[in-house]
Motif scaffolding. Structure first.
Motif, PDB file in Angstrom:
ATOM      1  N   ARG A  38      15.954  -8.002  10.886  1.00 41.66           N
ATOM      2  CA  ARG A  38      16.672  -8.072   9.599  1.00 41.66           C
ATOM      3  C   ARG A  38      16.533  -9.468   8.983  1.00 41.66           C
ATOM      4  O   ARG A  38      16.356  -9.624   7.774  1.00 41.66           O
TER       5      ARG A  38
ATOM      6  N   TRP B 108      13.113  -9.682   7.451  1.00 43.42           N
ATOM      7  CA  TRP B 108      13.105  -8.958   6.164  1.00 43.42           C
ATOM      8  C   TRP B 108      13.708  -9.839   5.071  1.00 43.42           C
ATOM      9  O   TRP B 108      13.244  -9.847   3.930  1.00 43.42           O
ATOM     10  N   GLY B 109      14.741 -10.598   5.418  1.00 50.89           N
ATOM     11  CA  GLY B 109      15.358 -11.504   4.445  1.00 50.89           C
ATOM     12  C   GLY B 109      14.390 -12.596   4.006  1.00 50.89           C
ATOM     13  O   GLY B 109      14.354 -12.982   2.834  1.00 50.89           O
TER      14      GLY B 109
ATOM     15  N   ASP C  98      12.007 -10.974   1.613  1.00 49.24           N
ATOM     16  CA  ASP C  98      12.638 -10.661   0.327  1.00 49.24           C
ATOM     17  C   ASP C  98      12.819 -11.923  -0.516  1.00 49.24           C
ATOM     18  O   ASP C  98      12.590 -11.906  -1.733  1.00 49.24           O
TER      19      ASP C  98
ATOM     20  N   TYR D 181      10.219   0.761   8.280  1.00 46.66           N
ATOM     21  CA  TYR D 181      11.565   0.222   8.077  1.00 46.66           C
ATOM     22  C   TYR D 181      12.656   1.088   8.710  1.00 46.66           C
ATOM     23  O   TYR D 181      13.647   0.572   9.227  1.00 46.66           O
TER      24      TYR D 181
ATOM     25  N   ILE E 253      16.435  -0.521   8.833  1.00 46.91           N
ATOM     26  CA  ILE E 253      16.437  -1.239   7.560  1.00 46.91           C
ATOM     27  C   ILE E 253      16.490  -0.231   6.410  1.00 46.91           C
ATOM     28  O   ILE E 253      15.779   0.783   6.437  1.00 46.91           O
ATOM     29  N   GLY E 254      17.318  -0.510   5.414  1.00 45.18           N
ATOM     30  CA  GLY E 254      17.334   0.290   4.184  1.00 45.18           C
ATOM     31  C   GLY E 254      16.583  -0.471   3.103  1.00 45.18           C
ATOM     32  O   GLY E 254      16.860  -1.659   2.877  1.00 45.18           O
TER      33      GLY E 254
ATOM     34  N   ASP F 246      16.775  -0.351  -0.040  1.00 40.38           N
ATOM     35  CA  ASP F 246      17.616  -0.791  -1.157  1.00 40.38           C
ATOM     36  C   ASP F 246      18.225  -2.168  -0.899  1.00 40.38           C
ATOM     37  O   ASP F 246      18.599  -2.881  -1.834  1.00 40.38           O
ATOM     38  N   GLU F 247      18.309  -2.527   0.384  1.00 35.41           N
ATOM     39  CA  GLU F 247      18.875  -3.840   0.720  1.00 35.41           C
ATOM     40  C   GLU F 247      17.895  -4.975   0.412  1.00 35.41           C
ATOM     41  O   GLU F 247      18.280  -6.140   0.341  1.00 35.41           O
ATOM     42  N   PHE F 248      16.615  -4.631   0.288  1.00 34.57           N
ATOM     43  CA  PHE F 248      15.570  -5.646   0.099  1.00 34.57           C
ATOM     44  C   PHE F 248      14.694  -5.241  -1.092  1.00 34.57           C
ATOM     45  O   PHE F 248      13.543  -4.844  -0.925  1.00 34.57           O
TER      46      PHE F 248
ATOM     47  N   LYS G  82      10.739  -3.967  -1.534  1.00 33.07           N
ATOM     48  CA  LYS G  82      10.484  -2.585  -1.974  1.00 33.07           C
ATOM     49  C   LYS G  82       9.500  -2.567  -3.149  1.00 33.07           C
ATOM     50  O   LYS G  82       8.544  -1.785  -3.159  1.00 33.07           O
TER      51      LYS G  82
END
Ligand SMILES: N[C@@H](CCC(=O)N[C@@H](CS)C(=O)NCC(=O)O)C(=O)O
Length: 206
Positions: A137, A140-141, A144, A172, A177-178, A180-182, A186
């Motif tokens: 996670r 992923w941040g 993003d 994902y 991982i969703g 929509d959070e990133f 996406k």
């Protein structure tokens, strides 16, 4: 002409995408790692580490066949040889290599462990699940944030850094991982996924 030893896993997909993006001639050798093809003497002679992907360039440097394993090295070799997706300018090239190394040393091993502990491990080990889910996670941040004001990962253009990272992001759901959070990842994934060469690469061996 390349011999490409690969499969449909994230590391395999990097090279599957690259050969289709480049439009080079190749002969595909499906190495079914679930069945143990990577441990045969024939494949071990190509990659002593017994993992896909690997290539043999039949027209390597000096005109001789050239064998290469490690997906990052393969992407750099092909990018340099064909003069695409790997800029010449030194600053741009190292920026691409920086994000490629980030994938090879960070995303690959960490996402891979998240897949293992969350899905494959017969015993559910809370420490392993938590450790690798948390670090996945975090990575992923990082992606993003990088993509917040950039269309591509490096050098202002689509490069082997994007090609290396993208297949790992496709998993994902395995990582908890969703998308929509990133939203920046996406948007970047949608752009890569729309490329015809990427679509053809992802369809190989399926
Ligand atoms: N660092 C290597 C990793 C290669 C790798 O881990 N490949 C996996 C598939 S994604 C594999 O062949 N696994 C079979 C095994 O471990 O026996 C690369 O990027 O090429």
């Amino acid at each position: 002409m390349y011999d490409v030893y690969t499969w449909t896993t994230s590391n395999g997909k990097k090279v599957n995408i690259m050969i289709e993006e480049l439009g080079v001639e190749y002969e595909l050798h499906g190495i079914q790692i679930g069945k143990g093809d990577q441990f045969t003497p024939e494949f071990t002679a190509i990659n002593p580490n017994q993992k896909i992907p690997a290539i043999v360039d039949r027209d390597g440097p000096g005109g001789a066949p050239y064998t290469l394993f490690e997906s990052g090295a393969i992407l750099m070799y092909m990018g340099e040889k064909h003069g695409r997706f790997f800029p010449q300018d030194m600053a741009a090239r190292y920026e691409v290599m920086q994000w490629l190394m980030f994938q090879m040393g960070g995303i690959g091993p960490i996402f891979g462990q998240a897949h293992h502990f969350r899905r494959a491990a017969k015993e559910k080990v809370p420490y392993g699940i938590e450790r690798y889910t948390k670090e996945t996670r975090r990575l992923w941040g990082v992606l993003d944030a990088r993509l917040a004001d950039k269309e591509w990962m490096a050098a202002g253009e689509y490069t082997i850094a994007d090609i290396a990272i993208y297949p790992w992001c496709l998993r994902y759901e395995w990582q908890g991982i969703g998308l929509d959070e990133f939203p920046n990842v996406k948007r970047w994934m949608d752009a890569i996924g729309a490329r015809p060469g990427v679509r053809r690469g992802l369809a190989l061996l399926t």
